[in-house]
Design an enzyme around this catalytic site. Sequence first.
Site, PDB file in Angstrom:
ATOM      1  N   HIS A 104       0.889  -1.120   0.135  1.00 33.64           N
ATOM      2  CA  HIS A 104      -0.241  -0.362   0.202  1.00 33.64           C
ATOM      3  C   HIS A 104       1.029   1.183   0.007  1.00 33.64           C
ATOM      4  O   HIS A 104       1.621   1.287   0.219  1.00 33.64           O
ATOM      5  CB  HIS A 104      -0.827  -0.118   1.353  1.00 33.64           C
TER       6      HIS A 104
ATOM      7  N   ASP B 231      -8.027  -5.272  -0.314  1.00 26.92           N
ATOM      8  CA  ASP B 231      -8.347  -5.835  -1.096  1.00 26.92           C
ATOM      9  C   ASP B 231      -8.020  -7.389  -1.367  1.00 26.92           C
ATOM     10  O   ASP B 231      -8.545  -8.329  -2.511  1.00 26.92           O
ATOM     11  CB  ASP B 231      -8.034  -4.997  -2.407  1.00 26.92           C
TER      12      ASP B 231
HETATM   13  N1  ACO Z   1       4.362  -7.662  -5.008  1.00 25.85           N
HETATM   14  C1  ACO Z   1       5.592  -7.245  -5.587  1.00 25.85           C
HETATM   15  N2  ACO Z   1       6.301  -6.495  -5.094  1.00 25.85           N
HETATM   16  C2  ACO Z   1       5.680  -5.334  -4.335  1.00 25.85           C
HETATM   17  C3  ACO Z   1       4.208  -5.203  -4.507  1.00 25.85           C
HETATM   18  C4  ACO Z   1       3.579  -6.719  -4.508  1.00 25.85           C
HETATM   19  N3  ACO Z   1       1.974  -6.265  -4.517  1.00 25.85           N
HETATM   20  N4  ACO Z   1       4.249  -3.455  -3.195  1.00 25.85           N
HETATM   21  C5  ACO Z   1       5.250  -3.001  -4.197  1.00 25.85           C
HETATM   22  N5  ACO Z   1       6.345  -4.036  -4.003  1.00 25.85           N
HETATM   23  C6  ACO Z   1       7.994  -3.587  -4.316  1.00 25.85           C
HETATM   24  C7  ACO Z   1       7.812  -2.694  -5.368  1.00 25.85           C
HETATM   25  O1  ACO Z   1       9.033  -3.900  -6.589  1.00 25.85           O
HETATM   26  C8  ACO Z   1       9.381  -1.595  -5.116  1.00 25.85           C
HETATM   27  O2  ACO Z   1      10.200  -2.964  -4.684  1.00 25.85           O
HETATM   28  P1  ACO Z   1      11.944  -2.845  -4.513  1.00 25.85           P
HETATM   29  O3  ACO Z   1      12.234  -1.615  -3.812  1.00 25.85           O
HETATM   30  O4  ACO Z   1      12.683  -3.731  -5.150  1.00 25.85           O
HETATM   31  O5  ACO Z   1      11.989  -1.390  -6.521  1.00 25.85           O
HETATM   32  C9  ACO Z   1       9.458  -2.108  -3.468  1.00 25.85           C
HETATM   33  O6  ACO Z   1       7.855  -3.535  -3.243  1.00 25.85           O
HETATM   34  C10 ACO Z   1       8.046  -0.519  -3.015  1.00 25.85           C
HETATM   35  O7  ACO Z   1       7.000  -0.917  -3.964  1.00 25.85           O
HETATM   36  P2  ACO Z   1       6.500   0.964  -4.450  1.00 25.85           P
HETATM   37  O8  ACO Z   1       5.695   0.766  -5.777  1.00 25.85           O
HETATM   38  O9  ACO Z   1       7.374   2.326  -4.121  1.00 25.85           O
HETATM   39  O10 ACO Z   1       5.004   0.825  -3.594  1.00 25.85           O
HETATM   40  P3  ACO Z   1       4.462   2.275  -3.744  1.00 25.85           P
HETATM   41  O11 ACO Z   1       3.737   2.618  -2.499  1.00 25.85           O
HETATM   42  O12 ACO Z   1       4.620   2.954  -4.471  1.00 25.85           O
HETATM   43  O13 ACO Z   1       3.116   1.033  -3.826  1.00 25.85           O
HETATM   44  C11 ACO Z   1       0.935  -0.235  -4.486  1.00 25.85           C
HETATM   45  C12 ACO Z   1       1.859   0.770  -3.054  1.00 25.85           C
HETATM   46  C13 ACO Z   1       0.711   0.104  -5.990  1.00 25.85           C
HETATM   47  C14 ACO Z   1      -0.165  -0.457  -3.976  1.00 25.85           C
HETATM   48  C15 ACO Z   1       2.079  -1.446  -4.420  1.00 25.85           C
HETATM   49  O14 ACO Z   1       2.053  -2.183  -3.554  1.00 25.85           O
HETATM   50  C16 ACO Z   1       1.454  -2.328  -5.768  1.00 25.85           C
HETATM   51  O15 ACO Z   1       1.155  -2.318  -6.316  1.00 25.85           O
HETATM   52  N6  ACO Z   1      -0.015  -3.523  -4.799  1.00 25.85           N
HETATM   53  C17 ACO Z   1      -0.409  -4.339  -5.472  1.00 25.85           C
HETATM   54  C18 ACO Z   1      -1.868  -3.416  -6.070  1.00 25.85           C
HETATM   55  C19 ACO Z   1      -2.825  -3.698  -4.908  1.00 25.85           C
HETATM   56  O16 ACO Z   1      -2.830  -5.008  -4.739  1.00 25.85           O
HETATM   57  N7  ACO Z   1      -3.567  -2.245  -5.337  1.00 25.85           N
HETATM   58  C20 ACO Z   1      -4.147  -2.057  -3.911  1.00 25.85           C
HETATM   59  C21 ACO Z   1      -3.919  -0.805  -3.118  1.00 25.85           C
HETATM   60  S1  ACO Z   1      -5.015  -0.679  -1.851  1.00 25.85           S
HETATM   61  C22 ACO Z   1      -6.714   0.641  -2.489  1.00 25.85           C
HETATM   62  O17 ACO Z   1      -6.610   0.904  -3.699  1.00 25.85           O
HETATM   63  C23 ACO Z   1      -7.943   0.049  -1.937  1.00 25.85           C
END
Ligand code: ACO
Length: 442
Positions: free
Chosen positions: A320, A377
């Site tokens: 998140h 979710d």
């Molecule tokens: N699966 C695998 N790796 C992940 C995930 C994931 N779900 N989420 C983050 N990471 C990793 C990234 O690749 C990154 O790795 P790195 O440091 O080696 O490059 C690190 O964790 C940080 O990730 P960011 O993208 O900077 O995290 P951010 O906070 O920007 O993203 C997000 C948040 C978009 C929700 C992300 O976690 C994601 O895509 N999750 C899956 C989609 C999801 O479930 N969305 C629902 C959110 S809740 C809502 O909207 C009600």
Amino acid sequence: MTQSTPSTPSFSPPQDEGCVKVTYKGKTSKLPVLSGSTGNNVIDIRNLQNDLDLFTFDPGLGTTASCESKITFIDGDKGILLYRGYPIAQLAEHSTFPEIAFLLLYGNLPTRHEYNEFVNRLEEKSLLHEQIRNFFNGFRRDAHPMSILCGTVAGLSAFYPEGTDTSNEESRDVSAVHLIAKIPTIAAWAYKYSRGEPFVYPRADYSYSENFLNMLFARPDAPYKVNPIFSRALDRILILHADHEQNASTSTVRLTGSTGAHPFACIAAGIAALWGPAHGGANEAVLKMLRSIGSKENIPEFIAKVKDKNSDVRLMGFGHRVYKNFDPRASIMKRTCDEVLAELGEHDPLLELAMELEKYALQDDYFVQRKLYPNVDFYSGIIFKALGIPENMFTALFAVARTVGWVSQWKEAFNDPLRRIYRPRQLYTGPEERDLKGAKHN
Ligand code: ACO
């Protein structure tokens, strides 16, 4: 019926907590640091341009407080979510969705009398103008429910012109209630239309969530008996999704409202923003992912793909932008999921797979180091599926819940003494001024 507009309670204004000095090209700007009632302090940069001829750069606005708000508070590190100061877990356990709507809109929990009056107002306004039925015929049967919702909500202004008067609090309040009451009817009818089934009208003897389930599933040939465990589960899901401070769709509503646009246009804009897969579409994606994994044996292979930097596979329902330890809504969602499946007497293979996947990921260093936990979710899609709600309705359901947050934030923005049209700046990297002469082909 008299329609009282409960007054918003007053809270202390932000406190001045000293200042930050920024020096640039020999000039210094003293920027006040403001503190709210809780949470991070903020640097007030409003004088930066005047003092130093500088703007700030913050793509995605991740470190920018775009407004002052008294509605919802999140501490992402501690996994705290408060609506008007009340913890989400307490509200989900002990409140109903209309109670939460009242709380978010007016600042306090309703008295018994206020609650009854509010519920009556919602019931009265849940009916759509009969001509709105014609809107639906203009859509293809396979239209996505979000496109019907977005278009029809914008079109409501043509039927309730009094709601387009944003000049006084009473009229803004009436529009807010119109929207909270009518959006479930539109969403349910979008589903009925896709099935080619007759529309079901809202009923005064049902609660908000009972009504929604009945409008979705009742048919003339097979009356629907609302299961109280299902309606309670839906109520809880609506509560958990009702508001989430300045997220993308809420910021869209505030931005649109800053132009003075009427509330039907603002909420239609919010629905459009929510439609994006990075925002409202994640629970649908969780189900797709679970289906693609197929069975427990395939989890290690799937997780290996998620961790592979050369693949763009993500573990949907994990991580998140704000919550970096746990999402306080996820555990409530998991419990609700268990209750619904126990009532159905089903062992959902997808839920079992989800639980294995969760366990596996939480023990894996990749997820531990990056503080990636299940978000709201991860389980909501499984509950919706168990309730019989089709996948393309998931985001529409989210919109039903979030309408409460949107209208509360829209109303709050209207009363903000600092309210002005949103007009961000940019870091321009295009061509400098150049002459058209000699550049144009003859
Ligand atoms: N699966 C695998 N790796 C992940 C995930 C994931 N779900 N989420 C983050 N990471 C990793 C990234 O690749 C990154 O790795 P790195 O440091 O080696 O490059 C690190 O964790 C940080 O990730 P960011 O993208 O900077 O995290 P951010 O906070 O920007 O993203 C997000 C948040 C978009 C929700 C992300 O976690 C994601 O895509 N999750 C899956 C989609 C999801 O479930 N969305 C629902 C959110 S809740 C809502 O909207 C009600």
